[in-house]
Design an enzyme around this catalytic site. Sequence first.
Site, PDB file in Angstrom:
ATOM      1  N   GLY A 133      40.561  48.841  33.194  1.00  0.00           N
ATOM      2  CA  GLY A 133      40.248  50.167  33.563  1.00  0.00           C
ATOM      3  C   GLY A 133      39.501  50.048  34.799  1.00  0.00           C
ATOM      4  CG  LEU A 163      50.310  52.504  30.301  1.00  0.00           C
ATOM      5  CD1 LEU A 163      51.724  53.114  30.094  1.00  0.00           C
ATOM      6  CD2 LEU A 163      50.256  51.683  31.602  1.00  0.00           C
ATOM      7  CB  CYS A 264      21.331  37.185  39.181  1.00  0.00           C
ATOM      8  SG  CYS A 264      20.412  36.772  37.798  1.00  0.00           S
ATOM      9  CB  CYS A 267      17.462  39.583  37.557  1.00  0.00           C
ATOM     10  SG  CYS A 267      17.081  38.051  38.386  1.00  0.00           S
ATOM     11  CB  CYS A 281      37.231  51.399  26.515  1.00  0.00           C
ATOM     12  SG  CYS A 281      36.117  51.499  27.971  1.00  0.00           S
TER      13      CYS A 281
END
Length: 345
Positions: A133, A163, A264, A267, A281
């Site tokens: 995605g 899709l 980062c 962090c 998802c």
Amino acid sequence: MIGLLGFLVLFGAGRWLGWAARWVWLAAWGWLLVLLLAHAPYMPPELGAFVGGDLRGWFLLGALAAVIMVYRAGLSRLRRRVAPPAAGAAARPGTFSAVERERYARHILLREIGGPGQKSLKSARVLVVGAGGLGSPALLYLAASGVGVIGVIDDDVVEGSNLQRQIIHADARIGMPKVFSAEIAMKALNPFIEVRPYRRRLDESVVADLVADYDLVLDGTDNFDTRYLVNRVCAAAGKPLIAAAITQWEGQISVYDPARGGPCFECVFPQRPAPGMVPTCAEAGVAAPLPGVIGAMMAMEAIKLLTGAGEGLRGRLVIHDALYAETRVIGVKPRAGCAACGGGG
């Protein structure tokens, strides 16, 4: 006539011996000069009679030949300007073909990018982790923007359920590995780029060598193992990381770059969420345009970082709530004692 016979001999010999056209024409102009000199007023009349013709006739022939050559040269130049090169044809390194200049004209007009910025994009190498995605819009916009080398790594295949949101794939490519499906779409969009598909899972056996080969990494994966692995390798290699995540109606994105004073990923997110706290998802669903919004932001941050345009998201985390059309930006800082980067560069 000796004069006309000389031209026939030159052109015939040139064709038979395979001379380059420019040498044949050079010899023909040389022979015409000889004929003109033979008819010059100070030359013996016998010489002019031997080669035949007269000064005025040979001069008119030369003028006519010159007009024809100028016309042909202009026509050839015009054809080269209007005829596009073969698909994938590239200009010399560091330069743009006429077709590329037209393609990237809207970028070049931007003073923050311009020609130098577009050259930086052409010479850049960007790795995208995941062709799902978030990877779909990011890959398409990186390709459209003219990023010279784009690597994409994913071990999954295209499924029908993808899709609804993974716009880089197509119904006809269901069952195809995502990296090859993505390559087809990217090359169809821009044949002037190089796409490097890696059909495999990103793991510790390859991640360090792979990241080392690129200038910038985009991570759009949906599992924390990969996110933490990519972050640690990028931090160790001093490579900027643009990471994003989505679920249902909400997405977030930041630029993690401890080598240049930013935090980062670890962090900001030192502990992984408990199992089930952040559903994927596939488990919780996702609004179709949401990955497009966040994935396009990933590409935008990449373009800005590679060209030096504007202000990026280093040290800032964007949280976008699509359901209520709200976007928040919060500051994030290096964390002392971070296991991945040590607390900043």
